[in-house]
Design a protein around this motif. Structure first.
Motif, PDB file in Angstrom:
ATOM      1  N   HIS A   1       0.834  -1.197   0.000  1.00  0.00           N
ATOM      2  CA  HIS A   1       0.000   0.000   0.000  1.00  0.00           C
ATOM      3  C   HIS A   1       0.872   1.252   0.000  1.00  0.00           C
ATOM      4  N   PRO A   2       0.492   2.208  -0.773  1.00  0.00           N
ATOM      5  CA  PRO A   2       1.228   3.482  -0.701  1.00  0.00           C
ATOM      6  C   PRO A   2       0.912   4.225   0.586  1.00  0.00           C
ATOM      7  N   TYR A   3       1.783   5.096   0.980  1.00  0.00           N
ATOM      8  CA  TYR A   3       1.596   5.874   2.205  1.00  0.00           C
ATOM      9  C   TYR A   3       0.870   7.171   1.832  1.00  0.00           C
ATOM     10  N   THR A   4      -0.392   7.243   2.198  1.00  0.00           N
ATOM     11  CA  THR A   4      -1.194   8.415   1.816  1.00  0.00           C
ATOM     12  C   THR A   4      -1.386   9.394   2.973  1.00  0.00           C
ATOM     13  N   GLU A   5      -1.195   8.914   4.215  1.00  0.00           N
ATOM     14  CA  GLU A   5      -1.389   9.788   5.375  1.00  0.00           C
ATOM     15  C   GLU A   5      -0.066  10.465   5.736  1.00  0.00           C
ATOM     16  N   PRO A   6      -0.127  11.717   6.153  1.00  0.00           N
ATOM     17  CA  PRO A   6       1.123  12.395   6.517  1.00  0.00           C
ATOM     18  C   PRO A   6       1.709  11.829   7.808  1.00  0.00           C
ATOM     19  N   GLY A   7       3.018  11.897   7.922  1.00  0.00           N
ATOM     20  CA  GLY A   7       3.681  11.431   9.129  1.00  0.00           C
ATOM     21  C   GLY A   7       5.071  10.923   8.814  1.00  0.00           C
ATOM     22  N   ALA A   8       5.729  10.350   9.859  1.00  0.00           N
ATOM     23  CA  ALA A   8       7.076   9.809   9.694  1.00  0.00           C
ATOM     24  C   ALA A   8       6.985   8.286   9.674  1.00  0.00           C
ATOM     25  N   TYR A   9       7.716   7.671   8.765  1.00  0.00           N
ATOM     26  CA  TYR A   9       7.662   6.211   8.608  1.00  0.00           C
ATOM     27  C   TYR A   9       9.076   5.651   8.551  1.00  0.00           C
ATOM     28  N   PHE A  10       9.162   4.382   8.974  1.00  0.00           N
ATOM     29  CA  PHE A  10      10.465   3.699   8.958  1.00  0.00           C
ATOM     30  C   PHE A  10      10.725   3.106   7.572  1.00  0.00           C
ATOM     31  N   LYS A  11      11.981   3.089   7.206  1.00  0.00           N
ATOM     32  CA  LYS A  11      12.381   2.401   5.970  1.00  0.00           C
ATOM     33  C   LYS A  11      13.811   1.904   6.145  1.00  0.00           C
TER      34      LYS A  11
ATOM     35  N   VAL B   1      -5.175  22.454 -17.770  1.00  0.00           N
ATOM     36  CA  VAL B   1      -5.725  21.207 -17.235  1.00  0.00           C
ATOM     37  C   VAL B   1      -5.278  21.033 -15.794  1.00  0.00           C
ATOM     38  N   GLY B   2      -6.204  20.615 -14.962  1.00  0.00           N
ATOM     39  CA  GLY B   2      -5.852  20.282 -13.584  1.00  0.00           C
ATOM     40  C   GLY B   2      -6.015  18.786 -13.383  1.00  0.00           C
ATOM     41  N   TRP B   3      -4.958  18.140 -12.908  1.00  0.00           N
ATOM     42  CA  TRP B   3      -5.039  16.694 -12.718  1.00  0.00           C
ATOM     43  C   TRP B   3      -4.332  16.316 -11.426  1.00  0.00           C
ATOM     44  N   LYS B   4      -4.638  15.139 -10.943  1.00  0.00           N
ATOM     45  CA  LYS B   4      -3.924  14.706  -9.739  1.00  0.00           C
ATOM     46  C   LYS B   4      -3.711  13.196  -9.774  1.00  0.00           C
ATOM     47  N   ILE B   5      -2.793  12.762  -8.964  1.00  0.00           N
ATOM     48  CA  ILE B   5      -2.503  11.328  -8.884  1.00  0.00           C
ATOM     49  C   ILE B   5      -3.523  10.724  -7.927  1.00  0.00           C
ATOM     50  N   SER B   6      -4.422   9.937  -8.477  1.00  0.00           N
ATOM     51  CA  SER B   6      -5.483   9.370  -7.636  1.00  0.00           C
ATOM     52  C   SER B   6      -5.084   8.002  -7.095  1.00  0.00           C
ATOM     53  N   ASP B   7      -4.204   7.307  -7.791  1.00  0.00           N
ATOM     54  CA  ASP B   7      -3.781   5.984  -7.336  1.00  0.00           C
ATOM     55  C   ASP B   7      -2.274   5.864  -7.584  1.00  0.00           C
ATOM     56  N   ALA B   8      -1.500   6.136  -6.528  1.00  0.00           N
ATOM     57  CA  ALA B   8      -0.039   6.198  -6.687  1.00  0.00           C
ATOM     58  C   ALA B   8       0.539   4.855  -7.103  1.00  0.00           C
ATOM     59  N   LYS B   9      -0.089   3.787  -6.648  1.00  0.00           N
ATOM     60  CA  LYS B   9       0.453   2.456  -6.965  1.00  0.00           C
ATOM     61  C   LYS B   9       0.308   2.136  -8.453  1.00  0.00           C
ATOM     62  N   SER B  10      -0.789   2.603  -9.038  1.00  0.00           N
ATOM     63  CA  SER B  10      -0.969   2.407 -10.475  1.00  0.00           C
ATOM     64  C   SER B  10      -0.107   3.399 -11.255  1.00  0.00           C
TER      65      SER B  10
ATOM     66  N   LEU C   1      -8.500   8.253 -19.947  1.00  0.00           N
ATOM     67  CA  LEU C   1      -7.754   7.964 -18.714  1.00  0.00           C
ATOM     68  C   LEU C   1      -8.329   6.742 -18.000  1.00  0.00           C
ATOM     69  N   GLN C   2      -9.645   6.663 -17.996  1.00  0.00           N
ATOM     70  CA  GLN C   2     -10.282   5.508 -17.326  1.00  0.00           C
ATOM     71  C   GLN C   2      -9.958   4.220 -18.076  1.00  0.00           C
ATOM     72  N   THR C   3      -9.894   4.322 -19.390  1.00  0.00           N
ATOM     73  CA  THR C   3      -9.574   3.126 -20.174  1.00  0.00           C
ATOM     74  C   THR C   3      -8.163   2.643 -19.856  1.00  0.00           C
ATOM     75  N   ASN C   4      -7.232   3.601 -19.714  1.00  0.00           N
ATOM     76  CA  ASN C   4      -5.831   3.223 -19.489  1.00  0.00           C
ATOM     77  C   ASN C   4      -5.516   2.934 -18.024  1.00  0.00           C
ATOM     78  N   SER C   5      -6.390   3.369 -17.105  1.00  0.00           N
ATOM     79  CA  SER C   5      -6.176   3.239 -15.652  1.00  0.00           C
ATOM     80  C   SER C   5      -4.725   3.533 -15.262  1.00  0.00           C
ATOM     81  N   CYS C   6      -4.386   4.788 -15.436  1.00  0.00           N
ATOM     82  CA  CYS C   6      -3.008   5.225 -15.158  1.00  0.00           C
ATOM     83  C   CYS C   6      -2.831   5.732 -13.737  1.00  0.00           C
ATOM     84  N   GLY C   7      -3.899   5.747 -12.958  1.00  0.00           N
ATOM     85  CA  GLY C   7      -3.789   6.314 -11.611  1.00  0.00           C
ATOM     86  C   GLY C   7      -3.879   7.818 -11.615  1.00  0.00           C
TER      87      GLY C   7
END
Lengths: 630, 304
Positions: free
Chosen positions: B44-54, B93-102, B164-170
């Protein structure tokens, strides 16, 4: 041992030349910006190595010459040989002195020009360069630069150690440059590795750093050249080559910072400044001082100052702190990198322009005319509700007939806004200012596309500004930009410059029309006034005539009444008298011909035509008083 | 000793900071992060703000993306409208990344420029198609009922959204709008020529309308003046007639001696007739020249 030093210089020279050529070819193949910068350093290193090696040879020749002369002196005692001039006796020494006097400063100047020019050209080239390292060439380049770094490090380290241990001042410049070249090759390898590790700008940043370093070295050499002029010359003290860069030496051997600094100060002032207590104190506590400075730097990030007119968003580990909008003043926070602050100009009124880009030169003009460009203006399409029918009015050009039924207009609309929700401004869009400008431009384009050209330039102009303001505000709200639109000014709206003159001519024609009408009105007033006067005159004349007729009739009647008795008294005489009186008076000025010939057949011809031209015979010569008959 | 402790403390702080930088990554409120372990994205991508271990690089690598709305403007490009007019348009055009994993694997490590390039090509294709379905009057029209500005924007947006929906690019398209519409340089010159011609028509209209109006005013004034003068002449005639009538009232006086009156009238007429410059030819019978007949002639005449 001296022979070995000269060999070391030659090895340094060969290593610098070979690796310079290798890096140049390699970077041309890999297209690394940092590599290109590194090859310039290595080229300079080769030049310095050559100069120092040449100077070593001259000193070696001088040493051999001195040994030979000493030997001869011991063998033959006093000789005529020693009576000759010094330049004839010591040619090698003379050559070395000439070299140090002329070639070394000249070479230093050349080196300065190369460094400064190289830094300037490199910076310009880097700013424009769009080359990127090809992924398949990155790994070989990385390996080769690492190998170059290792080789240069080995040569450089050995030479530096040799120069320091045996105090060989002429080996030091090339050794420092070569060791610096090793670190530069290593930095280049890191830049290429950064590109490989998905940091595409790593190579660019390394290149910029190397460019800045080259500029600093040029500045250092310039300072050294200037200081060399004022340096006190102590007899017997061997001078340091000007091209020996202390900066390169420091970078090549960071551990010798104090040694280099001390040498520099001592050399410049002519006595041992480095032995003073202050210099020694700083030297002993340097690490502590540096750590303390770093600690101060970290703790300085615990305080943030927000300027007037600004607000700041406080994030803790990336998450906005609840109630974390900081107002103007000083605030405490956790040190970096736990807490971060992003400041925004919220109260400050910000402005952008739609439809034009202000031009500083034309903005200074005192008069703004439609027909003279006063900014870089864009043309907007605008509707044309009642276009003049070209077919009817002007059907002589094909191009005109093909023109689409739209018109063009230029507008200058400054938009002023204020951020009223800093969180929305910061977190909803990556570039809210640019988006707001896009929305405003779209509102203007949309508005103009739906209005008539003449309307928007005249009666609709007042409401246009308010309409645009409302539309931009609505769009900003819909996109959650967190701004308040304060002002939308329709400060300039006119036809494009190319046709503006024709619009002005229409106004001129309207004025001419008005002038003609006014002239006609003036004529009408004159005509009517004169007619009135003529009518008055006519009626007055008639009244006078009437009065004359009446009076004369009465007078004649009175005269006649008096003439009747006279006529009655002597009718024939009265008639004759009256006749002759009237005849004499009436014919006094007439030309008279009296025919006295009777009973003849003569034909008398009178030429009664008027003479067109008077001749002398017709002139009436006034009679002289002397000729008058008494 | 004190100096050593201070050095150790500061050194420890530095080590902690460097360790944090190596083992911890932050995700901002505006960001979404994808972590890869030896190149493979985590579940899962990290969508919530904060500090994470890696784990430090090269074991794990963090790719951060801005999940706010990003906007760009396409090129000012030329298309043909349904009524064969060349129209230049530019769209923001205004666009955003809706699904980072895709989004991440489809654009070479989540390259935003690559995503924008793909969006731009989709946008250009959709824009050409939609512009070709509408007439120029639907883009620019003074009549609001004919204008279809918003509808055209919606059509382009829906077309891109569908691709965009056809290609499902996120990627999700947030908004779209025209930033610029214009005409090619050649057509712009034609529009300028037409605008100039329109102004020439107005100039001629003003010029000749002025002349006509002036002529009307002058003729009206002339007519009015003539009326005034004519009335005055009529008044004068009437006045003179009144004078004649008044003068005629004394005629009975002349009736007392018509012979004398007629004689006087005749000599008056004679006087008035001869008053002008005239040439008179008399014979010896005309009084008073009849006197010449009674006078003896000169000697030569007598001899004759």
């Amino acid at each position: 041992m001296e022979r070995n030093i000269q060999k070391n210089g030659l090895v340094n020279l060969v290593a610098a030349v070979v690796i310079f050529i290798a890096t140049f070819v390699l970077t041309s193949y890999v297209r690394s910006l940092a590599g290109q910068s590194a090859s310039i350093f290595l080229g300079l290193a080769a030049l310095v190595a050559f100069a120092s090696w040449f100077q070593m040879r001259l000193e070696e020749n001088e040493r051999l010459e001195k040994l030979e002369l000493d030997e001869l002196a011991r063998a033959k005692g006093g000789s005529a040989l020693f009576d000759a001039k010094e330049s004839e006796v010591f040619p090698a020494r003379r050559a070395r002195e000439q070299f140090e006097k002329f070639f070394v400063p000249g070479f230093a100047v050349l080196l300065l020009l190369l460094e400064a020019g190289g830094a300037w050209l490199l910076w310009r080239w880097i700013a424009k360069a769009t080359t990127v390292i090809a992924p398949d060439r990155a790994m070989p380049a990385l390996s080769l630069f690492a190998i170059f770094a290792l080789l240069l490090f080995l040569f450089g380290r050995f030479s530096v150690t040799m120069a320091r241990l045996e105090n060989h001042r002429l080996l030091r410049p090339s050794a420092s440059f070569i060791l610096l070249g090793a670190y530069i090759c290593f930095a280049t390898a890191l830049g290429i590795a950064g590109v490989q590790a998905e940091f595409p700008k790593a190579d660019l940043y390394v290149a910029k750093g190397l460019c800045a370093l080259l500029g600093l070295m040029a500045a250092e050499l310039l300072v050294a050249l200037l200081l060399e002029i004022y340096r006190p010359r102590v007899k017997g003290k061997i001078s340091r080559p000007i091209y020996d860069s202390r900066f390169a030496g420091l970078l090549g051997q960071p551990e010798s910072l104090f040694t280099t600094a001390a040498q520099t100060i001592d050399y410049q002032f002519g006595f041992n400044v480095s032995e003073t207590w202050f210099f020694q104190l700083v030297k002993k506590n340097l690490i502590v001082l540096l750590l303390a400075q770093f600690a101060v730097l970290i703790f300085s990030t615990c305080v943030v100052f927000v300027d007037a007119g600004e607000q700041a968003v406080l994030e803790r580990f990336g998450k906005p702190v609840v109630g974390g909008v900081l107002t103007p003043g000083a605030h405490l926070k956790l040190p970096w990198p736990a807490d971060r602050v992003y400041q925004y100009r919220t109260e400050q009124i910000q402005t952008f322009d739609v439809g034009y880009a202000p031009d500083a030169q034309s903005e200074n003009a005192g008069t703004i005319l439609w027909s003279v460009g006063h900014a870089k203006e864009d043309n907007f399409l605008v509707g044309n509700r009642e276009p003049v029918t070209i077919k009817d009015e002007n059907a002589d050009t094909n191009d005109t007939l093909k023109a689409p039924p739209v018109s063009l207009i230029t507008v200058s609309i400054p938009v002023q806004f204020q951020i009223n929700d800093v969180m929305a401004w910061a977190y909803n869009n990556t570039d809210p200012a640019n988006l707001l400008q896009d929305l405003a431009t779209r509102a203007v384009v949309h508005y103009l596309a739906g209005v008539d050209l003449n309307d928007v330039m005249s009666q609709a102009r007042l409401e246009a500004a308010q309409t645009l303001r409302d539309q931009i505000q609505a769009a900003a709200d819909a996109h959650r930009l967190g701004v308040k639109i304060l002002f939308v000014g329709l400060q300039d709206i006119h036809p494009p410059v190319k046709v503006a003159g024709d619009y002005e001519k229409v106004v001129g024609a309207e004025q001419t029309k008005l002038a003609k009408i006014l002239d006609a009105r003036a004529d009408a007033i004159r005509t009517n006034a004169l007619a009135g006067a003529l009518a008055f005159t006519t009626t007055n004349i008639a009244s006078a005539t009437r009065q004359r007729l009446e009076v004369q009739a009465l007078a004649r009647a009175a005269l006649f009444t008096n003439q009747i008795p006279a006529f009655a008294a002597a009718p024939s005489v009265y008639r004759q008298r009256a006749y002759f009186q009237t005849f004499a008076a009436a014919t006094a000025n007439s030309r008279k011909y009296i025919l006295l010939v009777t009973n003849t057949d003569d034909v008398v011809i009178f030429d009664l035509e008027d003479k067109i031209r008077e001749d002398l015979l017709n002139l009436n010569v006034p009679s002289s008083p002397n000729n008058q008959s008494p | 000793m004190k100096r050593n402790i201070l050095t150790v403390v500061v050194g420890a702080v530095l080590i902690v900071i460097f360790a944090l930088l190596l083992f911890v990554f932050q995700v901002r409120q505006s960001e979404v992060a994808v972590v890869t372990t030896f190149g493979k994205p985590t579940a899962h991508p990290y969508t919530e703000p904060g500090a994470y271990f890696k784990w430090p690089w090269p074991i794990q690598k963090v790719y951060k993306f801005d999940q706010r709305v990003q906007n760009f403007e396409d090129k000012f490009s030329e298309n043909l409208t349904a009524d064969n007019n060349n129209l230049l348009t530019s769209v923001y055009v205004g666009w955003k990344i809706s699904d980072a994993k895709s989004f991440f694997p489809k654009f070479a490590g989540g390259s935003v420029p690559a995503a924008q390039r793909m969006l731009e090509s989709m946008l250009r294709s959709a824009k050409s198609a939609v512009v070709g379905r509408h007439t120029l009057a639907e883009f620019v029209n003074a009549d609001p009922k004919e204008l279809q500005f918003d509808e055209i924007e919606n059509e382009i947006e829906q077309s891109v959204q569908a691709q965009l929906q056809t290609n499902s690019c996120g990627i999700e398209l947030e908004f779209l709008g025209f930033k610029k519409i214009g005409l090619p340089e050649g057509v712009t010159q034609s529009v300028f020529a037409r605008m100039t011609s329109e102004r020439q028509v107005l100039i001629s209209r003003a010029q000749y309308e002025g002349e006509a109006e002036a002529q009307k005013i002058k003729s009206a004034a002339d007519r009015q003046a003539a009326e005034v003068v004519n009335n005055a002449v009529a008044d004068a005639t009437r006045i003179r007639g009144e004078g004649e009538a008044e003068a005629a009232k004394v005629l009975p006086v002349f009736q007392q001696n018509p012979e004398l009156a007629n004689f006087l009238l005749r000599i008056d007429a004679l006087q008035q007739t001869l008053n002008q410059r005239s040439t008179l030819i008399f014979d010896e019978r005309t009084p008073p020249f009849d006197l010449f007949t009674g006078i003896p002639t000169s000697a030569p005449s007598q001899s004759h």
